[in-house]
Design a protein around this motif. Structure first.
Motif, PDB file in Angstrom:
ATOM      1  N   PRO A  64       0.837  -1.210   0.000  1.00  0.00           N
ATOM      2  CA  PRO A  64       0.000   0.000   0.000  1.00  0.00           C
ATOM      3  C   PRO A  64       0.866   1.253   0.000  1.00  0.00           C
ATOM      4  O   PRO A  64       1.978   1.255   0.533  1.00  0.00           O
ATOM      5  N   ASN A 100      -3.571   4.633   0.182  1.00  0.00           N
ATOM      6  CA  ASN A 100      -4.523   3.746   0.834  1.00  0.00           C
ATOM      7  C   ASN A 100      -3.761   2.712   1.647  1.00  0.00           C
ATOM      8  O   ASN A 100      -3.162   1.793   1.100  1.00  0.00           O
ATOM      9  N   ASN A 101      -3.776   2.853   2.971  1.00  0.00           N
ATOM     10  CA  ASN A 101      -3.071   1.911   3.846  1.00  0.00           C
ATOM     11  C   ASN A 101      -3.801   0.579   3.994  1.00  0.00           C
ATOM     12  O   ASN A 101      -3.257  -0.369   4.535  1.00  0.00           O
ATOM     13  N   GLN A 102      -5.034   0.497   3.543  1.00  0.00           N
ATOM     14  CA  GLN A 102      -5.844  -0.712   3.719  1.00  0.00           C
ATOM     15  C   GLN A 102      -5.882  -1.579   2.463  1.00  0.00           C
ATOM     16  O   GLN A 102      -6.755  -2.424   2.318  1.00  0.00           O
ATOM     17  N   LEU A 103      -4.942  -1.406   1.570  1.00  0.00           N
ATOM     18  CA  LEU A 103      -4.915  -2.128   0.302  1.00  0.00           C
ATOM     19  C   LEU A 103      -4.737  -3.626   0.529  1.00  0.00           C
ATOM     20  O   LEU A 103      -3.923  -4.050   1.351  1.00  0.00           O
ATOM     21  N   ASN A 158       1.708   4.915   1.315  1.00  0.00           N
ATOM     22  CA  ASN A 158       1.487   5.533   2.618  1.00  0.00           C
ATOM     23  C   ASN A 158       1.936   6.989   2.632  1.00  0.00           C
ATOM     24  O   ASN A 158       2.227   7.563   1.593  1.00  0.00           O
ATOM     25  N   SER A 200       5.083  -1.331  -4.702  1.00  0.00           N
ATOM     26  CA  SER A 200       3.813  -0.745  -4.258  1.00  0.00           C
ATOM     27  C   SER A 200       2.819  -0.692  -5.412  1.00  0.00           C
ATOM     28  O   SER A 200       3.177  -0.860  -6.576  1.00  0.00           O
ATOM     29  N   LYS A 201       1.588  -0.413  -5.064  1.00  0.00           N
ATOM     30  CA  LYS A 201       0.552  -0.236  -6.079  1.00  0.00           C
ATOM     31  C   LYS A 201       0.862   1.035  -6.866  1.00  0.00           C
ATOM     32  O   LYS A 201       1.066   2.093  -6.282  1.00  0.00           O
TER      33      LYS A 201
END
Length: 187
Positions: free
Chosen positions: A59, A86-89, A61, A139-140
Motif C-alpha cells: 500500500p 490507501n493503507n488498507q490495500l 502511505n 507498491s501499487k
C-alpha cells in the motif's frame, strides 16, 4: 428498456476503467522485474534464489508526501496522487504476473520463479542460514495526469542494507519508460 440499457452501459464503462488500470500495471511491473532481475541467475535444479518477489501490492502511505514535496511535477498533481494513498490495500500481483508470463517472457520467469509472502521469505532465509537473500516489494502504482505513474520499490533483507526508491514513469508513444528515480534511501 432504456433504463436497463443505461445500467448496462454504466457497468461496462466501470469494468473498462478497472481493466484499463490493471492493464497499465502489467507493463510497469514487467519493466521493474526486467530491471532488477537482469543480473540474477536462472533458477534451475534447486539453485538458491537471491532475489525474491513479494506477492502483494504494497500500500502507498504517507511517505509519498515527502516525495511529492521534492518534485515540481508531483506538486502540480498532488491532489490526484494523494487520493490514491490507501493503507488498507489488499491486492496482489498474481494477475499481472500471469499476463507477463503466459506464453512469453519465459527467461524472465525462470529468474523470478514464484512470488513469496513475508513469512515464506523468512523461512527460506532461515533454511539456508544466509543473509544474501532480498525481497523485492513493489507498491501499487499511482497514475496521474494521464501519462505519469509513481511506484515505490523497496528491497528488504532480514539484516540491514535495505534499499528503496520511487520511480516516476512517463508514457511515451504508448510505452511506459522510467523518467526519474526519486527519494532513494539505504540503511
Amino acid at each position: 428498456m432504456k433504463f436497463d440499457f443505461k445500467i448496462l452501459f454504466i457497468l461496462i464503462w466501470c469494468a473498462n476503467l478497472g481493466y484499463a488500470q490493471e492493464n497499465q500495471d502489467t507493463p510497469i511491473l514487467k519493466i521493474l522485474l526486467s530491471k532488477y532481475y537482469q543480473n540474477e541467475k536462472v533458477i534451475v535444479k534447486n539453485r538458491l534464489q537471491f532475489l525474491s518477489f513479494y506477492c502483494n501490492k504494497a500500500p502507498n502511505n504517507e511517505e509519498t508526501f515527502e516525495v511529492i514535496n521534492k518534485s515540481p511535477l508531483l506538486k502540480q498533481n498532488a491532489v490526484e496522487i494523494k487520493k490514491q494513498i490507501n493503507n488498507q490495500l489488499n491486492e496482489d500481483w498474481s494477475k499481472e504476473l500471469n499476463i507477463i508470463f503466459t506464453n512469453q517472457n519465459q527467461y524472465l520467469k525462470s529468474k523470478v520463479n514464484s512470488c513469496l509472502s513475508y513469512d515464506e521469505f523468512h523461512k527460506v532465509s532461515k533454511r539456508f542460514n544466509d543473509n544474501n537473500q532480498r525481497l523485492m516489494i513493489v507498491s501499487k502504482p499511482m497514475y496521474f495526469a494521464q501519462k505519469y505513474c509513481l511506484v515505490k520499490v523497496a528491497f528488504y533483507r532480514n539484516i540491514e542494507h535495505n534499499y528503496g526508491c520511487y520511480f516516476l514513469f512517463e508514457k511515451v508513444n504508448n510505452d511506459w519508460v522510467i523518467k526519474e528515480t526519486l527519494n532513494e534511501w539505504e540503511t
